[in-house]
Design a protein around this motif. Structure first.
Motif, PDB file in Angstrom:
ATOM      1  N   THR A 115      -3.550 -11.552  -9.466  1.00 60.63           N
ATOM      2  CA  THR A 115      -2.540 -10.709 -10.108  1.00 60.63           C
ATOM      3  C   THR A 115      -1.409 -11.553 -10.667  1.00 60.63           C
ATOM      4  O   THR A 115      -0.950 -11.330 -11.797  1.00 60.63           O
ATOM      5  CB  THR A 115      -1.988  -9.663  -9.119  1.00 60.63           C
ATOM      6  OG1 THR A 115      -3.066  -8.865  -8.622  1.00 60.63           O
ATOM      7  CG2 THR A 115      -0.963  -8.760  -9.795  1.00 60.63           C
ATOM      8  N   ASN A 122      -0.039   7.842  -2.083  1.00 64.92           N
ATOM      9  CA  ASN A 122      -0.242   8.712  -3.246  1.00 64.92           C
ATOM     10  C   ASN A 122       0.295  10.117  -2.993  1.00 64.92           C
ATOM     11  O   ASN A 122       0.561  10.872  -3.941  1.00 64.92           O
ATOM     12  CB  ASN A 122      -1.723   8.786  -3.597  1.00 64.92           C
ATOM     13  CG  ASN A 122      -2.237   7.497  -4.206  1.00 64.92           C
ATOM     14  OD1 ASN A 122      -1.568   6.900  -5.043  1.00 64.92           O
ATOM     15  ND2 ASN A 122      -3.405   7.053  -3.788  1.00 64.92           N
ATOM     16  N   LEU A 167       0.868  -1.173   0.000  1.00 65.23           N
ATOM     17  CA  LEU A 167       0.000   0.000   0.000  1.00 65.23           C
ATOM     18  C   LEU A 167       0.908   1.227   0.000  1.00 65.23           C
ATOM     19  O   LEU A 167       1.509   1.572   1.022  1.00 65.23           O
ATOM     20  CB  LEU A 167      -0.927  -0.026   1.217  1.00 65.23           C
ATOM     21  CG  LEU A 167      -1.921  -1.197   1.175  1.00 65.23           C
ATOM     22  CD1 LEU A 167      -2.401  -1.567   2.568  1.00 65.23           C
ATOM     23  CD2 LEU A 167      -3.106  -0.843   0.279  1.00 65.23           C
ATOM     24  N   TYR A 168       1.032   1.854  -1.181  1.00 62.17           N
ATOM     25  CA  TYR A 168       1.998   2.928  -1.379  1.00 62.17           C
ATOM     26  C   TYR A 168       1.296   4.283  -1.413  1.00 62.17           C
ATOM     27  O   TYR A 168       0.292   4.459  -2.103  1.00 62.17           O
ATOM     28  CB  TYR A 168       2.769   2.720  -2.683  1.00 62.17           C
ATOM     29  CG  TYR A 168       3.876   1.697  -2.581  1.00 62.17           C
ATOM     30  CD1 TYR A 168       3.978   0.848  -1.480  1.00 62.17           C
ATOM     31  CD2 TYR A 168       4.821   1.577  -3.579  1.00 62.17           C
ATOM     32  CE1 TYR A 168       4.982  -0.080  -1.381  1.00 62.17           C
ATOM     33  CE2 TYR A 168       5.840   0.643  -3.497  1.00 62.17           C
ATOM     34  CZ  TYR A 168       5.908  -0.188  -2.391  1.00 62.17           C
ATOM     35  OH  TYR A 168       6.914  -1.113  -2.298  1.00 62.17           O
ATOM     36  N   HIS A 177       6.240   4.426  -9.421  1.00 73.26           N
ATOM     37  CA  HIS A 177       5.619   4.504  -8.098  1.00 73.26           C
ATOM     38  C   HIS A 177       5.638   3.193  -7.340  1.00 73.26           C
ATOM     39  O   HIS A 177       5.826   3.157  -6.129  1.00 73.26           O
ATOM     40  CB  HIS A 177       4.169   4.989  -8.248  1.00 73.26           C
ATOM     41  CG  HIS A 177       3.476   5.281  -6.946  1.00 73.26           C
ATOM     42  ND1 HIS A 177       2.580   4.412  -6.362  1.00 73.26           N
ATOM     43  CD2 HIS A 177       3.557   6.353  -6.114  1.00 73.26           C
ATOM     44  CE1 HIS A 177       2.129   4.937  -5.227  1.00 73.26           C
ATOM     45  NE2 HIS A 177       2.698   6.117  -5.061  1.00 73.26           N
ATOM     46  N   SER A 178       5.442   2.074  -8.030  1.00 73.79           N
ATOM     47  CA  SER A 178       5.217   0.787  -7.372  1.00 73.79           C
ATOM     48  C   SER A 178       6.434  -0.113  -7.473  1.00 73.79           C
ATOM     49  O   SER A 178       7.503   0.296  -7.925  1.00 73.79           O
ATOM     50  CB  SER A 178       4.015   0.090  -8.016  1.00 73.79           C
ATOM     51  OG  SER A 178       4.308  -0.209  -9.368  1.00 73.79           O
ATOM     52  N   SER A 208      -4.055   8.793   1.275  1.00 73.48           N
ATOM     53  CA  SER A 208      -4.525   7.684   0.440  1.00 73.48           C
ATOM     54  C   SER A 208      -3.351   6.865  -0.066  1.00 73.48           C
ATOM     55  O   SER A 208      -2.220   7.353  -0.172  1.00 73.48           O
ATOM     56  CB  SER A 208      -5.352   8.199  -0.738  1.00 73.48           C
ATOM     57  OG  SER A 208      -4.546   8.941  -1.634  1.00 73.48           O
ATOM     58  N   PHE A 209      -3.636   5.609  -0.365  1.00 75.61           N
ATOM     59  CA  PHE A 209      -2.623   4.669  -0.817  1.00 75.61           C
ATOM     60  C   PHE A 209      -3.116   3.928  -2.059  1.00 75.61           C
ATOM     61  O   PHE A 209      -4.311   3.684  -2.212  1.00 75.61           O
ATOM     62  CB  PHE A 209      -2.324   3.628   0.272  1.00 75.61           C
ATOM     63  CG  PHE A 209      -1.789   4.179   1.553  1.00 75.61           C
ATOM     64  CD1 PHE A 209      -0.433   4.180   1.824  1.00 75.61           C
ATOM     65  CD2 PHE A 209      -2.654   4.694   2.525  1.00 75.61           C
ATOM     66  CE1 PHE A 209       0.053   4.675   3.020  1.00 75.61           C
ATOM     67  CE2 PHE A 209      -2.175   5.190   3.722  1.00 75.61           C
ATOM     68  CZ  PHE A 209      -0.810   5.195   3.971  1.00 75.61           C
ATOM     69  N   ASN A 210      -2.181   3.537  -2.914  1.00 76.63           N
ATOM     70  CA  ASN A 210      -2.470   2.626  -4.016  1.00 76.63           C
ATOM     71  C   ASN A 210      -2.102   1.206  -3.600  1.00 76.63           C
ATOM     72  O   ASN A 210      -1.085   1.000  -2.920  1.00 76.63           O
ATOM     73  CB  ASN A 210      -1.671   3.005  -5.270  1.00 76.63           C
ATOM     74  CG  ASN A 210      -2.494   3.831  -6.234  1.00 76.63           C
ATOM     75  OD1 ASN A 210      -3.562   4.318  -5.896  1.00 76.63           O
ATOM     76  ND2 ASN A 210      -1.983   4.002  -7.437  1.00 76.63           N
ATOM     77  N   LYS A 211      -2.895   0.235  -4.045  1.00 76.17           N
ATOM     78  CA  LYS A 211      -2.662  -1.163  -3.689  1.00 76.17           C
ATOM     79  C   LYS A 211      -1.968  -1.888  -4.826  1.00 76.17           C
ATOM     80  O   LYS A 211      -2.395  -1.800  -5.977  1.00 76.17           O
ATOM     81  CB  LYS A 211      -3.992  -1.856  -3.369  1.00 76.17           C
ATOM     82  CG  LYS A 211      -3.836  -3.322  -2.954  1.00 76.17           C
ATOM     83  CD  LYS A 211      -5.168  -3.930  -2.526  1.00 76.17           C
ATOM     84  CE  LYS A 211      -6.072  -4.200  -3.711  1.00 76.17           C
ATOM     85  NZ  LYS A 211      -7.278  -4.972  -3.313  1.00 76.17           N
ATOM     86  N   TYR A 212      -0.895  -2.636  -4.485  1.00 79.46           N
ATOM     87  CA  TYR A 212      -0.144  -3.402  -5.465  1.00 79.46           C
ATOM     88  C   TYR A 212       0.217  -4.778  -4.890  1.00 79.46           C
ATOM     89  O   TYR A 212       0.250  -4.966  -3.676  1.00 79.46           O
ATOM     90  CB  TYR A 212       1.179  -2.703  -5.817  1.00 79.46           C
ATOM     91  CG  TYR A 212       1.081  -1.294  -6.312  1.00 79.46           C
ATOM     92  CD1 TYR A 212       0.603  -1.018  -7.595  1.00 79.46           C
ATOM     93  CD2 TYR A 212       1.507  -0.228  -5.526  1.00 79.46           C
ATOM     94  CE1 TYR A 212       0.553   0.289  -8.063  1.00 79.46           C
ATOM     95  CE2 TYR A 212       1.453   1.074  -5.980  1.00 79.46           C
ATOM     96  CZ  TYR A 212       0.976   1.330  -7.259  1.00 79.46           C
ATOM     97  OH  TYR A 212       0.923   2.620  -7.711  1.00 79.46           O
TER      98      TYR A 212
END
Length: 316
Positions: free
Chosen positions: A71, A19, A16-17, A294-295, A30-34
Motif C-alpha cells: 500500500t 462497517n 480494521l474499521y 470512513h478511514s 464486519s470491518f474494512n481493512k486499511y
C-alpha cells in the motif's frame, strides 16, 4: 518517485474499521481493512499532497505486513527503511465508528513489529539528505523503538533537518505516566515543531490555559507549537506570535485520522516554505476532509481536494 525530502517514523499498523456505523464494538459484524498508524497515515497524507516522502518503521513477516508495504509503495511512499521484523507480528487496531463522537479503538500490539524499530534500521545517508523528520511519539513507549526515535531526531538535527513531533499521546501504550513524561521531555528538547491535540497539549504543557501550555512546551526548545482544538480550530504559538485559525464546517463521520491529516498538511506547508497562516489553513482543511470519511490513510486528501475546500470558505 524522487529522493525523500521528508520521513515519518513510528506506528504502522493495519486498521480494521467497523462497517456498522453507530454500533458498539461487541455488535459489529464486519470491518474494512486499511493501512493505519499515525506515522503511516501521515506518510500517505504527505504523498497525496505531492511530497517525496519515506517511512521508517517495521512490519511483521506476515500478510498484514505485505499489505502495508504494498500500500505504501502504491501511494508513492519510499519503503527502504520499512523492515520486516523477524520476531513480532504487524500491529492491529479495531475501531467502532460512532459519529460524531470519538470512535472506540481496540489495539492489538503487545508485542508488535513497529515498536521494535532499531537504530540499525536507520539509513543515515538518506535521512541526512531530507529536510524534515516527523516522529509519532508512541515510538517512544518501549525500547528499542524509543532508542531509534531519539537517535533519528538527534541525527536529523545534527545534519540541519527540521524535527516535527506528533505528540500522539496514548497512555495505554506506556507502563506509567512518569516514564512517559521523561521520554517526552527528551524528545521535546530535540524538536523544532510540536503538533498536539488538547489532551496531548495538557500532558506535555500542563493543564489550564492552552496558550500557557503552548508556552510551557516552547520552554523546552521548540520554535513552534500547533494545538489542534477540534471544532474550536487551531491555536499556533511561534516566531510570528499567536494565531487562531477557525475550523472548516463539514459533516463528521469518523474523527480518527483527522489529526494525522492535519499534521501531513502542516508539514507539507513547511516543505513549501508557506507563511504560517497558509500552513494552518491548509492543515485545517486537510483534517476536515478526513473527518467526513470512513478511514484514515485511505481518506487522506489530495492537494486539489484541499484547495477546493479552502476555496469554498466553509468555515465554522
Amino acid at each position: 518517485m524522487g529522493r525523500p525530502e521528508v520521513y515519518t517514523l513510528g506506528r504502522l499498523i493495519v486498521d480494521l474499521y467497523a462497517n456498522d456505523i453507530g454500533v458498539p464494538m461487541k455488535d459489529v459484524n464486519s470491518f474494512n481493512k486499511y493501512l493505519g498508524g499515525s506515522a503511516g497515515n501521515t506518510a500517505v497524507g504527505l504523498a497525496r499532497h505531492g511530497a517525496n516522502v519515506g517511512m521508517i518503521s517495521r512490519v511483521g513477516k506476515d500478510g498484514h505486513g505485505q499489505f502495508l508495504k504494498e500500500t505504501l509503495i502504491r501511494e508513492g511512499v519510499n519503503t527502504r527503511m520499512v523492515h520486516e521484523d523477524p520476531n513480532y507480528p504487524t500491529g492491529l487496531a479495531f475501531a467502532a465508528i460512532t459519529p460524531p463522537s470519538d470512535s472506540t479503538v481496540l489495539f492489538y500490539r503487545k508485542p508488535c513489529a513497529d515498536a521494535n524499530i532499531e537504530i540499525t534500521d536507520l539509513d543515515r545517508e538518506a535521512l541526512g539528505k531530507a529536510k524534515i523528520l516527523v516522529v509519532a511519539c508512541t515510538a517512544l513507549a518501549v525500547a528499542p523503538g524509543r532508542d531509534a526515535a531519539l537517535e533519528a531526531l538527534e541525527y536529523n538535527r545534527s545534519t540541519g533537518g527540521v524535527n516535527v513531533l506528533d505528540i500522539d499521546w496514548r497512555p495505554q501504550f506506556w507502563t506509567n505516566e512518569s516514564e512517559a513524561s521523561l521520554y517526552y521531555r527528551l524528545a521535546l528538547r530535540l524538536a523544532d515543531v510540536v503538533i498536539a491535540n488538547e489532551p496531548e497539549l495538557e500532558f506535555v504543557g500542563g493543564g489550564g490555559d492552552p496558550l500557557e501550555a503552548c508556552r510551557n512546551v516552547l520552554a523546552y526548545g521548540p520554535q513552534q507549537v500547533v494545538a489542534k482544538r477540534g471544532g474550536e480550530g487551531v491555536l499556533y504559538v511561534g516566531p510570528e506570535g499567536v494565531r487562531n485559525t477557525p475550523a472548516f464546517k463539514v459533516d463528521v463521520l469518523n474523527t480518527l485520522g483527522a489529526g494525522d491529516a492535519f499534521g501531513a498538511g502542516y508539514t507539507y506547508g513547511l516543505l513549501q516554505s508557506w507563511e504560517v497562516e497558509r500552513r494552518l489553513e491548509y492543515a485545517c482543511a486537510s483534517g476536515a476532509i478526513v473527518v467526513s470519511r470512513h478511514s484514515c490513510a485511505a481518506a487522506m486528501p489530495t492537494n486539489a481536494e484541499v484547495e477546493d475546500l479552502i476555496s469554498s470558505k466553509a468555515i465554522k
